[in-house]
Design a protein around this motif. Structure first.
Motif, PDB file in Angstrom:
ATOM      1  N   UNK A   1     -42.105  -3.184   0.469  1.00 43.87           N
ATOM      2  CA  UNK A   1     -41.774  -4.187   1.550  1.00 43.87           C
ATOM      3  C   UNK A   1     -41.443  -4.283   2.420  1.00 43.87           C
ATOM      4  N   UNK A   2     -40.438  -4.715   2.971  1.00 45.94           N
ATOM      5  CA  UNK A   2     -39.176  -5.161   3.595  1.00 45.94           C
ATOM      6  C   UNK A   2     -39.705  -6.654   4.537  1.00 45.94           C
ATOM      7  N   UNK A   3     -40.037  -7.289   4.035  1.00 38.47           N
ATOM      8  CA  UNK A   3     -40.086  -8.381   5.179  1.00 38.47           C
ATOM      9  C   UNK A   3     -38.905  -9.300   6.234  1.00 38.47           C
ATOM     10  N   UNK A   4     -39.011  -8.738   6.907  1.00 39.96           N
ATOM     11  CA  UNK A   4     -38.082  -9.122   8.181  1.00 39.96           C
ATOM     12  C   UNK A   4     -37.331 -10.769   7.932  1.00 39.96           C
ATOM     13  N   UNK A   5     -38.534 -12.056   7.730  1.00 42.35           N
ATOM     14  CA  UNK A   5     -38.401 -13.175   8.622  1.00 42.35           C
ATOM     15  C   UNK A   5     -37.004 -13.421   6.975  1.00 42.35           C
ATOM     16  N   UNK A   6     -37.617 -13.322   5.804  1.00 38.24           N
ATOM     17  CA  UNK A   6     -36.860 -13.569   4.097  1.00 38.24           C
ATOM     18  C   UNK A   6     -35.910 -12.517   4.018  1.00 38.24           C
ATOM     19  N   UNK A   7     -35.909 -11.702   4.869  1.00 37.27           N
ATOM     20  CA  UNK A   7     -34.741 -10.660   4.232  1.00 37.27           C
ATOM     21  C   UNK A   7     -35.021  -9.887   2.786  1.00 37.27           C
ATOM     22  N   UNK A   8     -36.942  -9.846   2.616  1.00 35.19           N
ATOM     23  CA  UNK A   8     -36.171  -9.352   1.495  1.00 35.19           C
ATOM     24  C   UNK A   8     -37.379  -8.188   1.151  1.00 35.19           C
ATOM     25  N   UNK A   9     -37.064  -7.367  -0.438  1.00 33.33           N
ATOM     26  CA  UNK A   9     -38.186  -6.326  -0.360  1.00 33.33           C
ATOM     27  C   UNK A   9     -38.960  -7.038  -1.201  1.00 33.33           C
ATOM     28  N   UNK A  10     -39.943  -7.029  -1.684  1.00 32.45           N
ATOM     29  CA  UNK A  10     -41.607  -6.957  -2.391  1.00 32.45           C
ATOM     30  C   UNK A  10     -42.100  -6.439  -2.379  1.00 32.45           C
ATOM     31  N   UNK A  11     -42.258  -6.357  -3.901  1.00 34.80           N
ATOM     32  CA  UNK A  11     -43.321  -5.148  -4.454  1.00 34.80           C
ATOM     33  C   UNK A  11     -44.566  -5.538  -4.308  1.00 34.80           C
ATOM     34  N   UNK A  12     -45.317  -4.482  -4.043  1.00 35.52           N
ATOM     35  CA  UNK A  12     -46.775  -4.867  -3.437  1.00 35.52           C
ATOM     36  C   UNK A  12     -47.605  -5.668  -4.810  1.00 35.52           C
ATOM     37  N   UNK A  13     -47.246  -4.333  -5.924  1.00 36.61           N
ATOM     38  CA  UNK A  13     -47.725  -4.709  -7.591  1.00 36.61           C
ATOM     39  C   UNK A  13     -47.399  -6.278  -8.127  1.00 36.61           C
ATOM     40  N   UNK A  14     -46.510  -5.969  -8.498  1.00 34.13           N
ATOM     41  CA  UNK A  14     -45.314  -6.346  -9.423  1.00 34.13           C
ATOM     42  C   UNK A  14     -45.323  -7.788  -8.399  1.00 34.13           C
ATOM     43  N   UNK A  15     -44.832  -7.815  -7.399  1.00 31.58           N
ATOM     44  CA  UNK A  15     -44.624  -9.584  -6.474  1.00 31.58           C
ATOM     45  C   UNK A  15     -42.814  -9.506  -7.131  1.00 31.58           C
ATOM     46  N   UNK A  16     -42.089  -7.801  -7.200  1.00 33.89           N
ATOM     47  CA  UNK A  16     -40.554  -8.841  -7.354  1.00 33.89           C
ATOM     48  C   UNK A  16     -40.081  -8.084  -6.246  1.00 33.89           C
ATOM     49  N   UNK A  17     -39.088  -9.495  -6.474  1.00 32.07           N
ATOM     50  CA  UNK A  17     -38.190  -9.261  -5.288  1.00 32.07           C
ATOM     51  C   UNK A  17     -37.073  -8.932  -5.207  1.00 32.07           C
ATOM     52  N   UNK A  18     -36.155  -8.360  -4.044  1.00 35.88           N
ATOM     53  CA  UNK A  18     -35.191  -8.391  -4.061  1.00 35.88           C
ATOM     54  C   UNK A  18     -34.689  -9.243  -2.874  1.00 35.88           C
ATOM     55  N   UNK A  19     -33.751 -10.049  -2.461  1.00 35.19           N
ATOM     56  CA  UNK A  19     -33.191 -10.631  -1.262  1.00 35.19           C
ATOM     57  C   UNK A  19     -30.973 -10.257  -1.552  1.00 35.19           C
ATOM     58  N   UNK A  20     -30.391 -10.809  -0.343  1.00 33.53           N
ATOM     59  CA  UNK A  20     -29.620 -10.269  -0.187  1.00 33.53           C
ATOM     60  C   UNK A  20     -28.556 -11.510  -0.949  1.00 33.53           C
ATOM     61  N   UNK A  21     -27.749 -10.973  -1.514  1.00 28.09           N
ATOM     62  CA  UNK A  21     -26.955 -11.798  -2.628  1.00 28.09           C
ATOM     63  C   UNK A  21     -27.515 -11.501  -3.868  1.00 28.09           C
ATOM     64  N   UNK A  22     -28.606 -11.548  -3.926  1.00 36.69           N
ATOM     65  CA  UNK A  22     -29.291 -10.723  -5.739  1.00 36.69           C
ATOM     66  C   UNK A  22     -28.157 -10.481  -6.178  1.00 36.69           C
ATOM     67  N   UNK A  23     -27.314 -10.846  -7.282  1.00 30.10           N
ATOM     68  CA  UNK A  23     -26.990 -10.140  -8.338  1.00 30.10           C
ATOM     69  C   UNK A  23     -28.030  -9.529  -9.557  1.00 30.10           C
ATOM     70  N   UNK A  24     -26.980  -7.628  -9.236  1.00 34.08           N
ATOM     71  CA  UNK A  24     -27.598  -6.807 -10.024  1.00 34.08           C
ATOM     72  C   UNK A  24     -26.719  -5.692 -10.546  1.00 34.08           C
ATOM     73  N   UNK A  25     -27.552  -4.953 -11.885  1.00 36.93           N
ATOM     74  CA  UNK A  25     -26.630  -4.288 -13.214  1.00 36.93           C
ATOM     75  C   UNK A  25     -26.893  -3.291 -11.694  1.00 36.93           C
ATOM     76  N   UNK A  26     -26.061  -1.805 -11.390  1.00 34.30           N
ATOM     77  CA  UNK A  26     -26.064  -0.873 -10.890  1.00 34.30           C
ATOM     78  C   UNK A  26     -25.149   0.232 -11.466  1.00 34.30           C
TER      79      UNK A  26
END
Length: 85
Positions: free
Chosen positions: A24-49
């Motif tokens: 789910x996208x939380x617009x106030x914090x500009x984050x994607x948050x997983x419903x079950x695991x509560x994993x978060x992705x924010x702008x500027x996060x480093x990821x391996x892709x």
């Protein structure tokens, strides 16, 4: 958006490729948050892709998040190379 400044490439990770949970996208914090695991992705996060798809006609690159095993291998390689420097 994914940016690879060394290669001068930008692309996207589609939310549909995040199949491990419902995000789910939380617009106030500009984050994607997983419903079950509560994993978060924010702008500027480093990821391996990795490159999932390239459309030369549209000039688009689609990325996907690398599996955890690949991320740990990459982090070990980067730690070794920084120790050797």
């Amino acid at each position: 958006m994914v940016e690879l400044p060394d290669a001068l490439i930008t692309g996207l990770i589609h939310v549909s490729s995040l199949a491990d949970d419902f995000y789910v996208f939380e617009s106030a914090r500009r984050q994607l948050i997983a419903r079950r695991s509560r994993k978060r992705f924010s702008i500027g996060d480093g990821l391996s892709v990795f490159v999932a798809r390239v459309d030369v006609f549209k000039r688009q690159v689609d990325f996907a998040i690398a599996p955890a095993a690949e991320r740990s291998k990459a982090s070990r390689r980067s730690k070794r190379s920084s120790k050797n420097a």
